[in-house]
Write a protein that holds these residues in place. Sequence first.
Motif, PDB file in Angstrom:
ATOM      1  N   GLU A 235      41.751  45.510  46.948  1.00 28.78           N
ATOM      2  CA  GLU A 235      42.766  46.036  46.031  1.00 28.78           C
ATOM      3  C   GLU A 235      43.643  44.918  45.480  1.00 28.78           C
ATOM      4  O   GLU A 235      43.929  44.876  44.283  1.00 28.78           O
ATOM      5  N   LYS A 236      44.071  43.999  46.340  1.00 26.78           N
ATOM      6  CA  LYS A 236      44.902  42.884  45.890  1.00 26.78           C
ATOM      7  C   LYS A 236      44.128  41.993  44.918  1.00 26.78           C
ATOM      8  O   LYS A 236      44.675  41.522  43.918  1.00 26.78           O
ATOM      9  N   ARG A 237      42.860  41.753  45.212  1.00 26.04           N
ATOM     10  CA  ARG A 237      42.031  40.921  44.345  1.00 26.04           C
ATOM     11  C   ARG A 237      41.842  41.584  42.975  1.00 26.04           C
ATOM     12  O   ARG A 237      41.945  40.926  41.942  1.00 26.04           O
ATOM     13  N   ALA A 238      41.604  42.895  42.956  1.00 25.76           N
ATOM     14  CA  ALA A 238      41.436  43.620  41.696  1.00 25.76           C
ATOM     15  C   ALA A 238      42.742  43.618  40.899  1.00 25.76           C
ATOM     16  O   ALA A 238      42.727  43.457  39.675  1.00 25.76           O
ATOM     17  N   LYS A 239      43.860  43.775  41.586  1.00 25.88           N
ATOM     18  CA  LYS A 239      45.155  43.770  40.901  1.00 25.88           C
ATOM     19  C   LYS A 239      45.428  42.393  40.287  1.00 25.88           C
ATOM     20  O   LYS A 239      45.907  42.280  39.164  1.00 25.88           O
TER      21      LYS A 239
END
Length: 55
Positions: free
Chosen positions: A45-49
């Motif tokens: 999720e952090k990487r996608a954000k």
Amino acid sequence: MVEFPQYLGFILFLTVLTIGFWLLFFLVGFVQYWIGGALWEMYKEKRAKKQEESK
């Protein structure tokens, strides 16, 4: 001499001890899997954000 009720008590004790050991073994493995999966999802999720913000 060991009497029959003592023998049954000993067998019951060994059964409960064995079930407890395998339950603990299963739960430790399951909890590690659960925490690992949660951390992996948080990382994704952090990487996608971060990728979305950089666009």
